[in-house]
Motif scaffolding. Structure first.
Motif, short mmCIF file in Angstrom:
data_model
loop_
_atom_site.label_atom_id
_atom_site.label_comp_id
_atom_site.label_asym_id
_atom_site.label_seq_id
_atom_site.Cartn_x
_atom_site.Cartn_y
_atom_site.Cartn_z
N LEU A 231 0.87 -1.18 0.00
CA LEU A 231 0.00 0.00 0.00
C LEU A 231 0.90 1.22 0.00
N GLN A 232 0.76 2.05 -1.04
CA GLN A 232 1.51 3.30 -1.13
C GLN A 232 0.51 4.44 -1.06
N ALA A 233 0.60 5.21 0.02
CA ALA A 233 -0.34 6.31 0.25
C ALA A 233 0.40 7.52 0.79
N ASP A 234 0.48 8.56 0.00
CA ASP A 234 1.13 9.79 0.43
C ASP A 234 2.51 9.45 0.99
N THR A 235 2.73 9.61 2.28
CA THR A 235 4.04 9.31 2.87
C THR A 235 4.06 7.97 3.61
N ILE A 236 3.01 7.19 3.46
CA ILE A 236 2.89 5.90 4.16
C ILE A 236 3.06 4.77 3.17
N VAL A 237 3.93 3.82 3.50
CA VAL A 237 4.08 2.59 2.72
C VAL A 237 3.99 1.43 3.70
N LEU A 238 3.05 0.54 3.45
CA LEU A 238 2.92 -0.70 4.23
C LEU A 238 3.02 -1.87 3.27
N MET A 239 3.72 -2.90 3.67
CA MET A 239 3.79 -4.13 2.90
C MET A 239 3.34 -5.27 3.80
N ALA A 240 2.83 -6.36 3.19
CA ALA A 240 2.37 -7.48 4.00
C ALA A 240 2.26 -8.74 3.15
N SER A 241 2.25 -9.88 3.86
CA SER A 241 2.03 -11.17 3.21
C SER A 241 1.41 -12.13 4.21
N ASP A 242 0.90 -13.24 3.67
CA ASP A 242 0.35 -14.31 4.50
C ASP A 242 1.41 -15.35 4.78
N GLY A 243 1.34 -15.95 5.95
CA GLY A 243 2.13 -17.13 6.23
C GLY A 243 1.40 -18.34 5.67
N ASP A 244 2.07 -19.48 5.68
CA ASP A 244 1.42 -20.73 5.28
C ASP A 244 1.92 -21.82 6.23
N LYS A 245 1.56 -23.08 5.95
CA LYS A 245 1.94 -24.14 6.90
C LYS A 245 3.46 -24.31 7.01
N GLU A 246 4.19 -23.97 5.96
CA GLU A 246 5.65 -24.06 6.02
C GLU A 246 6.29 -22.83 6.65
N HIS A 247 5.58 -21.71 6.63
CA HIS A 247 6.07 -20.44 7.19
C HIS A 247 4.97 -19.81 8.03
N PRO A 248 4.61 -20.44 9.16
CA PRO A 248 3.50 -19.93 9.95
C PRO A 248 3.84 -18.62 10.67
N VAL A 249 2.83 -17.80 10.87
CA VAL A 249 2.96 -16.59 11.67
C VAL A 249 2.57 -16.99 13.09
N LYS A 250 3.51 -16.91 14.01
CA LYS A 250 3.27 -17.40 15.37
C LYS A 250 2.57 -16.38 16.26
N SER A 251 2.90 -15.12 16.13
CA SER A 251 2.20 -14.08 16.89
C SER A 251 2.21 -12.81 16.05
N VAL A 252 1.21 -12.00 16.24
CA VAL A 252 1.07 -10.78 15.44
C VAL A 252 1.21 -9.57 16.34
N GLY A 253 2.15 -8.70 16.03
CA GLY A 253 2.20 -7.38 16.60
C GLY A 253 2.69 -7.19 18.02
N ASP A 254 3.07 -8.23 18.73
CA ASP A 254 3.39 -8.05 20.14
C ASP A 254 4.74 -7.38 20.41
N ASN A 255 5.59 -7.26 19.42
CA ASN A 255 6.89 -6.67 19.70
C ASN A 255 7.17 -5.41 18.89
N VAL A 256 6.18 -4.91 18.17
CA VAL A 256 6.37 -3.72 17.34
C VAL A 256 5.11 -2.85 17.40
N HIS A 257 5.30 -1.55 17.42
CA HIS A 257 4.20 -0.59 17.27
C HIS A 257 4.50 0.24 16.02
N LEU A 258 3.50 0.44 15.18
CA LEU A 258 3.65 1.36 14.06
C LEU A 258 3.29 2.74 14.58
N SER A 259 4.12 3.72 14.28
CA SER A 259 3.96 5.05 14.85
C SER A 259 3.66 6.06 13.75
N LEU A 260 2.53 6.74 13.88
CA LEU A 260 2.15 7.82 12.97
C LEU A 260 2.43 9.14 13.68
#
Length: 139
Positions: free
Chosen positions: A55-84
């Motif tokens: 997502l490219q919006a003005d001065t904000i760029v976010l990228m993302a993808s899905d995990g799968d069974k070979e590359h699972p996402v174990k926890s979401v967001g607990d060690n990072v905050h996005l700051s505006l």
């Protein structure tokens, strides 16, 4: 090309929903490619998972993808905050309010000891956000 730092988020099957949510808030251009479209070796049941989105919006760029069974996402967001950060009170307050829809306000937007207005939230996808609205005052 100048060096930039862009958050790259990982979800377990809901990247499409998350990125469409962020686009509804920030606007801009959203591109997505599925595992199937990429031709990446994968389980056919994962055809519609997102292998890359941006997502490219003005001065904000976010990228993302899905995990799968070979590359699972174990926890979401607990060690990072996005700051505006910025000084546009109306825009940043709107971002804060929209990001908190369906999520949880951890700290309401309020004037802080350093002079700025600041708040924290966790959005409905488990991503933590901080919003700082500069007052222009020096403390």
């Amino acid at each position: 090309m100048k060096t930039t730092l862009n958050p790259y988020l990982n979800f377990m099957g809901n990247t499409r929903g998350a990125m469409e949510f962020y686009k509804s808030i920030f606007g801009g251009e959203l591109t997505m490619q599925t595992f199937k479209e990429a031709g990446f070796p994968h389980d056919p049941k994962d055809d519609d998972l997102v292998i890359h989105s941006m997502l490219q919006a003005d001065t904000i760029v976010l990228m993302a993808s899905d995990g799968d069974k070979e590359h699972p996402v174990k926890s979401v967001g607990d060690n990072v905050h996005l700051s505006l950060n910025g000084d546009d009170t109306a825009k940043l307050t709107e971002f804060f309010n929209k990001l908190s829809e369906g999520g949880k306000i951890d700290m309401p937007l309020a004037k802080q000891f350093w002079g700025d207005t600041f708040g924290m939230l966790t959005d409905k996808f488990g991503i933590h956000w901080m919003v700082n609205i500069a007052s222009g005052e020096q403390k």
